[in-house]
Design a protein around this motif. Sequence first.
Motif, PDB file in Angstrom:
ATOM      1  N   ARG A 142       0.709  -1.141  -0.162  1.00 18.57           N
ATOM      2  CA  ARG A 142       0.045  -0.066   0.260  1.00 18.57           C
ATOM      3  C   ARG A 142       0.860   1.232   0.093  1.00 18.57           C
ATOM      4  N   ARG A 146       1.092   4.029  -3.005  1.00 21.68           N
ATOM      5  CA  ARG A 146       0.845   5.439  -2.853  1.00 21.68           C
ATOM      6  C   ARG A 146       2.083   6.293  -3.189  1.00 21.68           C
ATOM      7  N   GLU A 147       3.261   5.831  -3.021  1.00 29.70           N
ATOM      8  CA  GLU A 147       4.461   6.479  -3.492  1.00 29.70           C
ATOM      9  C   GLU A 147       4.590   6.513  -5.041  1.00 29.70           C
ATOM     10  N   ASN A 149       2.027   6.340  -6.987  1.00 23.89           N
ATOM     11  CA  ASN A 149       1.155   7.396  -7.552  1.00 23.89           C
ATOM     12  C   ASN A 149       1.599   8.973  -7.168  1.00 23.89           C
ATOM     13  N   HIS A 150       2.182   9.131  -6.293  1.00 25.14           N
ATOM     14  CA  HIS A 150       2.739  10.329  -5.920  1.00 25.14           C
ATOM     15  C   HIS A 150       3.967  10.947  -6.991  1.00 25.14           C
TER      16      HIS A 150
END
Length: 288
Positions: A142, A146-147, A149-150
């Motif tokens: 997860r 998120r990383e 996506n960033h």
Amino acid sequence: AALTVSTLVETGTMASDQQALLAAIVESSRDAIISKDLNGIVTSWNRGAQLVFGYSAEEMIGRSIRTLIPQERYPEEDVIISKIRSGERIEHYETIRRRKDGELIHVSLTISPIREAGGKIIGASKIARDVTESYRAAETQRLLMREVNHRSKNLLAVVEAMVRKTAATTPAHELVSRISQRLQALSSIQNLLIYGEWRGVDLRALVDAQLRHYPEGRVASQGPAVMLQPPAAQALGLAIHELATNAARYGALSIPAGHVTLGWQVSDAEGQPRFEMEWREHGGPDVD
């Protein structure tokens, strides 16, 4: 199978040879298989329970199951006992328990009522599986997502700015090739970042990646080892690409006699490291 064994052995409704065989299966399981009465007192404890929680059978039999439960989770046990008293079975209930050494672990619980021969519920049979590693792996995944996506959003913002700037300063007939060149430069930087696991990029590798397309001997570079953080590597890599492209179109690399020297150094400026880089062109056409 383990629940059936635990239940039937408790109530004494199996033949002795079956009891011995299936009890041996329970004992050899790597999952914790535990029974307790309706007051939460442990009545059986297999070898798997010792592996999972660190306590031996001698330490736990006759002791409250709350020994394994963090204090803030005591209400969970009240809910579990209440459901067992009503004859409910609890499937794959994930929670946190405490090992003998104090480590908190994630466990998946399956809990069933234990009934005596007349059908009266006298306790609970519990299977506890340590899912800590699976939980950590899922949590890491997860975080990575998120990383990703960033970073993807940041990269798209850079690409958008690059395209806008290129479109504003480039003749229409050169637009596609200029955008393609800049995207290739950005791609080579991303490759270095990924190779370095996003910890940083060696400046020498960055310079070589951006200048490897130019003939050998036309560009000389020199400087100490410097590790660049990802944002700095991206910015500096694109700057070197633009300088080299400009030199090839209008400067020293546009004629056979020209060449470029690229040097960098890190000096001390009032107690803080100061990075300096110099791009110098030699033997090129007159500067307009």
